[in-house]
Design a protein around this motif. Structure first.
Motif, PDB file in Angstrom:
ATOM      1  N   THR A   1      16.664  32.549 -27.337  1.00  0.00           N
ATOM      2  CA  THR A   1      16.871  32.697 -28.782  1.00  0.00           C
ATOM      3  C   THR A   1      15.573  32.489 -29.548  1.00  0.00           C
ATOM      4  OG1 THR A   1      19.154  31.918 -28.522  1.00  0.00           O
ATOM      5  CG2 THR A   1      18.241  31.908 -30.747  1.00  0.00           C
ATOM      6  N   ARG A   2      14.750  31.552 -29.090  1.00  0.00           N
ATOM      7  CA  ARG A   2      13.434  31.346 -29.729  1.00  0.00           C
ATOM      8  C   ARG A   2      12.607  32.620 -29.659  1.00  0.00           C
ATOM      9  NH1 ARG A   2       9.399  27.774 -27.767  1.00  0.00           N
ATOM     10  NH2 ARG A   2      10.494  27.478 -25.782  1.00  0.00           N
ATOM     11  N   ALA A   3      12.598  33.232 -28.477  1.00  0.00           N
ATOM     12  CA  ALA A   3      11.843  34.475 -28.315  1.00  0.00           C
ATOM     13  C   ALA A   3      12.418  35.578 -29.198  1.00  0.00           C
ATOM     14  CB  ALA A   3      11.870  34.909 -26.845  1.00  0.00           C
ATOM     15  N   TYR A   4      13.739  35.678 -29.219  1.00  0.00           N
ATOM     16  CA  TYR A   4      14.410  36.714 -30.015  1.00  0.00           C
ATOM     17  C   TYR A   4      14.057  36.581 -31.499  1.00  0.00           C
ATOM     18  CZ  TYR A   4      18.260  39.007 -32.471  1.00  0.00           C
ATOM     19  OH  TYR A   4      19.007  39.785 -33.328  1.00  0.00           O
ATOM     20  N   LYS A   5      14.083  35.373 -32.021  1.00  0.00           N
ATOM     21  CA  LYS A   5      13.814  35.154 -33.448  1.00  0.00           C
ATOM     22  C   LYS A   5      12.362  35.429 -33.814  1.00  0.00           C
ATOM     23  CE  LYS A   5      17.519  31.815 -34.357  1.00  0.00           C
ATOM     24  NZ  LYS A   5      17.842  30.405 -34.729  1.00  0.00           N
ATOM     25  N   LEU A   6      11.471  35.266 -32.853  1.00  0.00           N
ATOM     26  CA  LEU A   6      10.048  35.464 -33.126  1.00  0.00           C
ATOM     27  C   LEU A   6       9.631  36.929 -33.002  1.00  0.00           C
ATOM     28  CD1 LEU A   6       7.803  33.434 -33.865  1.00  0.00           C
ATOM     29  CD2 LEU A   6       7.142  33.406 -31.453  1.00  0.00           C
TER      30      LEU A   6
ATOM     31  N   GLY B   1       6.999  24.895 -10.806  1.00  0.00           N
ATOM     32  CA  GLY B   1       6.154  25.598  -9.846  1.00  0.00           C
ATOM     33  C   GLY B   1       5.097  26.457 -10.492  1.00  0.00           C
ATOM     34  N   GLY B   2       4.947  27.669  -9.947  1.00  0.00           N
ATOM     35  CA  GLY B   2       3.928  28.576 -10.451  1.00  0.00           C
ATOM     36  C   GLY B   2       4.203  29.071 -11.857  1.00  0.00           C
ATOM     37  N   LEU B   3       5.464  29.023 -12.294  1.00  0.00           N
ATOM     38  CA  LEU B   3       5.782  29.395 -13.682  1.00  0.00           C
ATOM     39  C   LEU B   3       5.111  28.417 -14.644  1.00  0.00           C
ATOM     40  CD1 LEU B   3       9.596  30.180 -13.202  1.00  0.00           C
ATOM     41  CD2 LEU B   3       7.683  31.793 -13.211  1.00  0.00           C
ATOM     42  N   LYS B   4       5.124  27.160 -14.270  1.00  0.00           N
ATOM     43  CA  LYS B   4       4.474  26.126 -15.080  1.00  0.00           C
ATOM     44  C   LYS B   4       2.970  26.331 -15.145  1.00  0.00           C
ATOM     45  CE  LYS B   4       4.353  21.059 -15.469  1.00  0.00           C
ATOM     46  NZ  LYS B   4       4.868  19.794 -14.877  1.00  0.00           N
ATOM     47  N   ASP B   5       2.386  26.852 -14.063  1.00  0.00           N
ATOM     48  CA  ASP B   5       0.934  27.036 -13.989  1.00  0.00           C
ATOM     49  C   ASP B   5       0.454  28.324 -14.652  1.00  0.00           C
ATOM     50  OD1 ASP B   5       0.641  24.662 -12.547  1.00  0.00           O
ATOM     51  OD2 ASP B   5       0.901  25.666 -10.614  1.00  0.00           O
ATOM     52  N   THR B   6       1.370  29.222 -15.000  1.00  0.00           N
ATOM     53  CA  THR B   6       0.934  30.521 -15.517  1.00  0.00           C
ATOM     54  C   THR B   6       1.411  30.837 -16.932  1.00  0.00           C
ATOM     55  OG1 THR B   6       2.827  31.534 -14.371  1.00  0.00           O
ATOM     56  CG2 THR B   6       0.693  31.629 -13.258  1.00  0.00           C
ATOM     57  N   VAL B   7       2.526  30.261 -17.359  1.00  0.00           N
ATOM     58  CA  VAL B   7       3.085  30.579 -18.674  1.00  0.00           C
ATOM     59  C   VAL B   7       2.855  29.411 -19.630  1.00  0.00           C
ATOM     60  CG1 VAL B   7       5.163  31.204 -19.967  1.00  0.00           C
ATOM     61  CG2 VAL B   7       4.825  32.071 -17.640  1.00  0.00           C
ATOM     62  N   LYS B   8       2.204  29.691 -20.744  1.00  0.00           N
ATOM     63  CA  LYS B   8       1.908  28.664 -21.746  1.00  0.00           C
ATOM     64  C   LYS B   8       2.864  28.848 -22.931  1.00  0.00           C
ATOM     65  CE  LYS B   8      -2.361  30.173 -21.759  1.00  0.00           C
ATOM     66  NZ  LYS B   8      -2.301  31.031 -20.552  1.00  0.00           N
ATOM     67  N   ASP B   9       3.744  27.873 -23.101  1.00  0.00           N
ATOM     68  CA  ASP B   9       4.802  27.983 -24.102  1.00  0.00           C
ATOM     69  C   ASP B   9       4.232  28.157 -25.512  1.00  0.00           C
ATOM     70  OD1 ASP B   9       7.805  27.598 -24.652  1.00  0.00           O
ATOM     71  OD2 ASP B   9       6.886  26.184 -26.044  1.00  0.00           O
ATOM     72  N   GLY B  10       4.710  29.188 -26.202  1.00  0.00           N
ATOM     73  CA  GLY B  10       4.272  29.448 -27.570  1.00  0.00           C
ATOM     74  C   GLY B  10       2.930  30.142 -27.675  1.00  0.00           C
ATOM     75  N   ILE B  11       2.292  30.400 -26.536  1.00  0.00           N
ATOM     76  CA  ILE B  11       0.977  31.062 -26.528  1.00  0.00           C
ATOM     77  C   ILE B  11       1.076  32.443 -25.875  1.00  0.00           C
ATOM     78  CG2 ILE B  11      -1.405  30.936 -25.694  1.00  0.00           C
ATOM     79  CD1 ILE B  11      -1.171  27.881 -25.924  1.00  0.00           C
TER      80      ILE B  11
ATOM     81  N   GLY C   1       4.153  33.030 -23.787  1.00  0.00           N
ATOM     82  CA  GLY C   1       5.513  33.082 -23.267  1.00  0.00           C
ATOM     83  C   GLY C   1       6.325  31.909 -23.786  1.00  0.00           C
ATOM     84  N   PHE C   2       7.481  31.697 -23.159  1.00  0.00           N
ATOM     85  CA  PHE C   2       8.396  30.649 -23.583  1.00  0.00           C
ATOM     86  C   PHE C   2       8.920  29.936 -22.350  1.00  0.00           C
ATOM     87  CE2 PHE C   2       8.443  34.239 -26.414  1.00  0.00           C
ATOM     88  CZ  PHE C   2       8.332  33.681 -27.689  1.00  0.00           C
ATOM     89  N   SER C   3       9.055  28.620 -22.426  1.00  0.00           N
ATOM     90  CA  SER C   3       9.533  27.876 -21.271  1.00  0.00           C
ATOM     91  C   SER C   3      10.582  26.860 -21.691  1.00  0.00           C
ATOM     92  CB  SER C   3       8.367  27.170 -20.556  1.00  0.00           C
ATOM     93  OG  SER C   3       7.738  26.241 -21.398  1.00  0.00           O
TER      94      SER C   3
END
Length: 475
Positions: free
Chosen positions: A431-436, A403-413, A415-417
Motif C-alpha cells: 500500500t505504501r508503494a501504491y500510494k507513492l 537475506g540478500g533482499l536486505k543487502d540489496t533493497v534500500k527502503d524508501g530509496i 524499493g520498499f521492505s
C-alpha cells in the motif's frame, strides 16, 4: 590460478533456477580478472546439442556401486566467453534431470553422488591441474571427502558455496557404500551417519577448506538453528572460514537498453515513456484493459516454504481492491497453481489479474520492463536475483527484509521492505508503494533503482580474493 567450478546447472546451456544464472555469469566475470575457470556439469539429455559446439574429449572410468562405468567427457564454452564447460555423460546416471528445480529426491541424490565420483575421476585424469575446486550446493557435497581419499595430501583446495540451505541432499547409509567412502576416515561422516542418513550439504560444509554463502546477511542468518539446522552448528564452529559474498547479475544479459524481448528499450533518462508503452503492449498481450494504473508483478518459483506464497495468497484479494493490475508468472506447487488459476477465473478480477503458469524468458522480460512494483515476500532469501533484475528494469521491489533482499533493497530509496513476516506487514508495504506511485519521489526512486550496479564485477573480485585465501589455507 586454475579453478574447477562444479555445479548442477549453467545458463544458458542448462538452466533450472537462479543457480544456473550464477554459474553462467560468475565464471565469465572471473575470466576478466585473469582467473582460469572451467565449469563442470552433468550432460543432461535435454541439453540442446545443436545450439552449442560440443566436442568429445575423452572417456574416463568411474567406480560406483561395485562396478566400473564409462563416462564420456565433452567440452563446450559459455556463450560470449572463453570459459570452458565440461559436460559429463553417462546414460544411466547423468542423462536424466535438469527439468525442474533440483530437490533431495532419492534419484536426484544418487545422480549427484555419481556426479561427485565422476568429477573426482576427471580431476585425476586431468593430472590434478586445478588449484581450487569451487563446489556449489549439496549437489557437490562429497567432493572434498572423495578427493581426500583419491588424491590425498596433494588434493586441490576446496570451497563450498551454500546457495540455499533449504535443500540439503539426504540419503541412506546404502549410498555411502555405493560411493565407496571409507567411513572410519571421516569423523564428520561417522557423526552424520548416526541416524543412518547422509546429508550432502552438511558433509560439504564440514569438509571443505572454506565455506561461503551468497549474501552477507544470509551468512549471519545461517548461524541460527531455525535457518540452518544442523549445518548452523558446523558453520558456528568454522567462523574463521565462513564468508558471505553477494551474488550479482549479468548486466549484458539483463539490459533494458538493448533487450530484444521488449519493444521500447530505455535507460535512466527515458524510462517513463518507454515503460508506459511497454505496459500498454503487455496489457494487450495478457488480455487486460489498457489503462495507466500501477502494474504489479511477481515472477517466481511457486515454493510455499520459501517464497512467501502464503503472504501473497492471504493479501491478494485486499491488494486487488486497489486500483491496479497484478500479473504473476511462475510454476511449482500444484496446490498454489490451482488456487491462483481459479482466482483468475473470477469475473470481478478479469480486468485486474493475470496468472501465467509456467516460465517463459521473453514474457518475464516484458513483465519486468512493464512493471512499476515487483513483489518478493520471501520467508527466507539467500540472495535473490529477481529483485536486482526488477530494479535493472525500473520496477521498485517490495521485499521481506531478510537475506540478500536486505543487502540489496534500500527502503524508501530504491524499493520498499517490511520486517515482520505477516500478511498485514506485507499489505502495508504494498500500500505504501501504491500510494507513492506517480509522485516526484516515485520517479526519483525509479532512477535510483536504475542506477544501481548489481553486476558481477565487484563480487568477482571478492571471489578471486577468497580463492587466494582458501588456497593459502590449504597449504
Amino acid at each position: 590460478m586454475k579453478v574447477l567450478f562444479a555445479v548442477s546447472e549453467v545458463a544458458p546451456i542448462i538452466k533450472v533456477g537462479g543457480l544456473g544464472d550464477v554459474a553462467g555469469s560468475l565464471p565469465k566475470a572471473l575470466e576478466k580478472l585473469g582467473v582460469d575457470v572451467d565449469v563442470i556439469v552433468p550432460f543432461y539429455s535435454i541439453i540442446k546439442r545443436g545450439d552449442y559446439k560440443i566436442i568429445k574429449q575423452l572417456t574416463i572410468e568411474v567406480p560406483y556401486s561395485g562396478e566400473t562405468h564409462d563416462v564420456s567427457v565433452y567440452k563446450t564454452k559459455i556463450p560470449g566467453s572463453n570459459v570452458d564447460v565440461i559436460l559429463l555423460f553417462n546414460q544411466r546416471f547423468l542423462s536424466g534431470g535438469g527439468v525442474d528445480a533440483f530437490s533431495s529426491l532419492k534419484d536426484e541424490v544418487a545422480r549427484f553422488a555419481f556426479f561427485n565420483k565422476a568429477v573426482v575421476e576427471f580431476i585425476k585424469a586431468s593430472f590434478n591441474i586445478y588449484d581450487l575446486i569451487h563446489c556449489n550446493d549439496w549437489h557437490t557435497g562429497l567432493i572434498t571427502h572423495l578427493l581426500e581419499e583419491e588424491v590425498g595430501e596433494e588434493r586441490p583446495a576446496t570451497l563450498l558455496t551454500i546457495h540455499n540451505v533449504s535443500y540439503q541432499g539426504q540419503s541412506s547409509l546404502e549410498l555411502v557404500r555405493e560411493v565407496d567412502l571409507s567411513i572410519p576416515l571421516h569423523r564428520i561422516l561417522q557423526w552424520d551417519l548416526e541416524d543412518n542418513n547422509i546429508n550432502f550439504m552438511l558433509e560439504g560444509a564440514a569438509s571443505a577448506d572454506a565455506v561461503n554463502t551468497v549474501s552477507p546477511s544470509y551468512a549471519k542468518e545461517l548461524l541460527f538453528d531455525d535457518i540452518g539446522g544442523q549445518i548452523s552448528d558446523i558453520l558456528r564452529g568454522r567462523s574463521g572460514r565462513f564468508f558471505g559474498i553477494l551474488n550479482g547479475i549479468d548486466n549484458s544479459y539483463f539490459d533494458p537498453e538493448k533487450d530484444r524481448n521488449i519493444k521500447y528499450r530505455f535507460g535512466v533518462r527515458d524510462w517513463k515513456e518507454a515503460k508506459n508503452e511497454n505496459k500498454a503492449l503487455l496489457q494487450k498481450e495478457l488480455s487486460l484493459p489498457v489503462k495507466n494504473v500501477p502494474f504489479v508483478s511477481l515472477i517466481s518459483r511457486l515454493d510455499p516454504k520459501q517464497k512467501g506464497l502464503d503472504l501473497l495468497w492471504e493479501s491478494l484479494k485486499d491488494i486487488l481492491k486497489l486500483d491496479l493490475q497484478f500479473v504473476l508468472l511462475g510454476k511449482g506447487d500444484k496446490k498454489y497453481e490451482e488456487m491462483l488459476a481459479n482466482l483468475s477465473k473470477v469475473k470481478k478480477y478479469h480486468e485486474k489479474l493475470s496468472i501465467s503458469l509456467g516460465f517463459d524468458e521473453g514474457l518475464a522480460r516484458r513483465i519486468y520492463a512493464s512493471s512499476d512494483i515487483f513483489l518478493m515476500p520471501s520467508r527466507t532469501e539467500p540472495c535473490g536475483l529477481s529483485q536486482m533484475i526488477a530494479m535493472r528494469y525500473g520496477a521498485l521491489p517490495v521485499v521481506h527484509n531478510v537475506g540478500g533482499l536486505k543487502d540489496t533493497v534500500k527502503d524508501g530509496i530504491d524499493g520498499f521492505s517490511f520486517n515482520i513476516f505477516s500478511p498485514n506487514a506485507f499489505l502495508r508495504a504494498v500500500t505504501r508503494a501504491y500510494k507513492l506511485y506517480g509522485s516526484r519521489k516515485w520517479d526519483a526512486m525509479v532512477k535510483n533503482a536504475l542506477k544501481n550496479d548489481f553486476s558481477w564485477s565487484k563480487s568477482a573480485k571478492e571471489y578471486k580474493e577468497l580463492y587466494k585465501k582458501v588456497i593459502e589455507l590449504r597449504k
